[in-house]
Motif scaffolding. Structure first.
Motif, short mmCIF file in Angstrom:
data_model
loop_
_atom_site.label_atom_id
_atom_site.label_comp_id
_atom_site.label_asym_id
_atom_site.label_seq_id
_atom_site.Cartn_x
_atom_site.Cartn_y
_atom_site.Cartn_z
N LYS A 128 -42.41 8.44 11.05
CA LYS A 128 -43.15 9.69 11.16
C LYS A 128 -44.31 9.51 12.13
N VAL A 129 -44.46 10.45 13.05
CA VAL A 129 -45.49 10.37 14.09
C VAL A 129 -46.33 11.65 14.04
N ALA A 130 -47.61 11.49 13.72
CA ALA A 130 -48.50 12.64 13.59
C ALA A 130 -49.09 13.03 14.94
N ILE A 131 -49.24 14.35 15.15
CA ILE A 131 -49.80 14.89 16.39
C ILE A 131 -51.03 15.72 16.03
N LEU A 132 -52.17 15.33 16.57
CA LEU A 132 -53.42 16.05 16.32
C LEU A 132 -54.03 16.40 17.68
N LEU A 133 -53.55 17.50 18.26
CA LEU A 133 -53.95 17.89 19.61
C LEU A 133 -54.18 19.39 19.69
N MET A 134 -55.07 19.80 20.57
CA MET A 134 -55.15 21.20 20.96
C MET A 134 -53.93 21.49 21.84
N ASN A 135 -53.61 22.76 22.06
CA ASN A 135 -52.52 23.08 22.98
C ASN A 135 -52.80 22.45 24.34
N CYS A 136 -51.82 21.72 24.85
CA CYS A 136 -51.97 21.06 26.14
C CYS A 136 -50.59 20.69 26.65
N LEU A 137 -50.51 20.31 27.91
CA LEU A 137 -49.22 19.96 28.49
C LEU A 137 -48.61 18.73 27.83
N GLU A 138 -49.46 17.80 27.38
CA GLU A 138 -48.96 16.58 26.75
C GLU A 138 -48.24 16.87 25.44
N TRP A 139 -48.61 17.97 24.79
CA TRP A 139 -48.03 18.32 23.49
C TRP A 139 -46.49 18.30 23.53
N LEU A 140 -45.94 18.88 24.59
CA LEU A 140 -44.49 19.08 24.64
C LEU A 140 -43.70 17.79 24.83
N PRO A 141 -44.03 16.94 25.82
CA PRO A 141 -43.29 15.68 25.91
C PRO A 141 -43.48 14.79 24.70
N ILE A 142 -44.66 14.85 24.08
CA ILE A 142 -44.89 14.06 22.87
C ILE A 142 -43.98 14.55 21.76
N TYR A 143 -43.98 15.85 21.52
CA TYR A 143 -43.18 16.43 20.42
C TYR A 143 -41.69 16.18 20.63
N PHE A 144 -41.19 16.52 21.81
CA PHE A 144 -39.76 16.37 22.05
C PHE A 144 -39.36 14.91 22.21
N GLY A 145 -40.29 14.07 22.67
CA GLY A 145 -40.01 12.64 22.73
C GLY A 145 -39.82 12.05 21.34
N ILE A 146 -40.66 12.49 20.40
CA ILE A 146 -40.52 12.04 19.01
C ILE A 146 -39.16 12.43 18.46
N LEU A 147 -38.77 13.69 18.68
CA LEU A 147 -37.48 14.17 18.16
C LEU A 147 -36.32 13.43 18.82
N LYS A 148 -36.41 13.22 20.12
CA LYS A 148 -35.32 12.58 20.86
C LYS A 148 -35.15 11.12 20.45
N ALA A 149 -36.25 10.50 20.03
CA ALA A 149 -36.20 9.10 19.59
C ALA A 149 -35.66 8.96 18.17
N GLY A 150 -35.43 10.10 17.52
CA GLY A 150 -34.93 10.05 16.15
C GLY A 150 -36.03 9.89 15.11
N ALA A 151 -37.27 9.94 15.55
CA ALA A 151 -38.40 9.88 14.61
C ALA A 151 -38.69 11.29 14.09
N VAL A 152 -39.67 11.40 13.22
CA VAL A 152 -40.03 12.68 12.62
C VAL A 152 -41.42 13.08 13.12
N ALA A 153 -41.52 14.26 13.73
CA ALA A 153 -42.80 14.76 14.23
C ALA A 153 -43.60 15.37 13.07
N VAL A 154 -44.91 15.09 13.07
CA VAL A 154 -45.78 15.62 12.02
C VAL A 154 -46.98 16.30 12.69
N PRO A 155 -46.82 17.57 13.09
CA PRO A 155 -47.94 18.29 13.72
C PRO A 155 -49.03 18.61 12.69
N LEU A 156 -50.30 18.38 13.08
CA LEU A 156 -51.42 18.61 12.17
C LEU A 156 -52.31 19.73 12.68
N ASN A 157 -52.80 20.53 11.76
CA ASN A 157 -53.68 21.66 12.03
C ASN A 157 -55.00 21.14 12.62
#
Length: 201
Positions: free
Chosen positions: A1-30
């Motif tokens: 599981k990989v947690a993401i604690l970011l404001m909206n930004c361009l990095e958000w998307l490659p991070i999120y989809f990279g996690i999914l593509k690697a077979g890990a679980v994305a954990v976006p945080l408020n």
């Protein structure tokens, strides 16, 4: 599981989809979570890695010594890196563009989203890959999106509402625009300059 604690930004998307593509679980945080709520969500989701931005240095630093036994990798996205985190930009600068050799099915776990925590501590909701794909199709149909559309995504990407609405752009191959923050004048300026055809307010 990989947690993401970011404001909206361009990095958000490659991070999120990279996690999914690697077979890990994305954990976006408020991004409104307090340090204690961040710690709670990291523990509940059993996150092993955390990526965070400059807006959250103080909150992450406040819980660092309490989470480091579980969260083994902490990456900082941005300039002026705090000493307790690794640099996301440096570590990804020379990454291979080759897809990871990971087989993923619709039934595999994909993401853990948390509720806003208005009635107590946030509640965890598990989504599978098939659910995210279904959301793509649903939102593309719901918006009647075409290749020519330009979707302005205003809500935070940690929220399922924002991301699921945005997913329709993936299927149609249409343009999408992100705002890092929200002010009425920014929205109007962006709609005019980017010629947005769909706006989620």
């Amino acid at each position: 599981k990989v947690a993401i604690l970011l404001m909206n930004c361009l990095e958000w998307l490659p991070i999120y989809f990279g996690i999914l593509k690697a077979g890990a679980v994305a954990v976006p945080l408020n991004f409104r979570y307090s340090a204690e709520e961040i710690k709670y969500c990291l523990e509940l989701s059993e996150a092993k890695a955390l990526l965070f931005g400059p807006e959250f240095i103080g909150r992450v630093e406040a819980i660092y010594h309490q989470i480091i036994s579980q969260v083994k990798l902490i990456f900082y996205v941005g300039e002026n890196r705090p000493t307790f985190a690794e640099s996301y930009d440096r570590l990804t600068a020379n990454c291979s563009s080759q897809a990871p050799e990971v087989e993923i099915s619709d039934d595999d776990d994909a993401a853990i989203y948390f509720s806003s925590g208005t009635t107590g501590f946030p509640k965890a909701i598990l989504h599978r890959h098939g659910a995210l794909v279904a959301a793509c199709y649903t939102e593309a149909a719901h918006h009647g999106q075409t290749r020519e559309d330009n979707f302005l995504c205003i809500p935070p990407l940690y929220h399922t509402g924002a991301k699921m609405h945005w997913f329709g752009s993936l299927l149609t191959g249409s343009k999408a625009v992100l705002l890092r923050g929200v002010r009425p004048e920014w929205i109007l300026k962006t709609v005019a300059e980017e010629k947005c055809t769909i706006v989620w307010l």
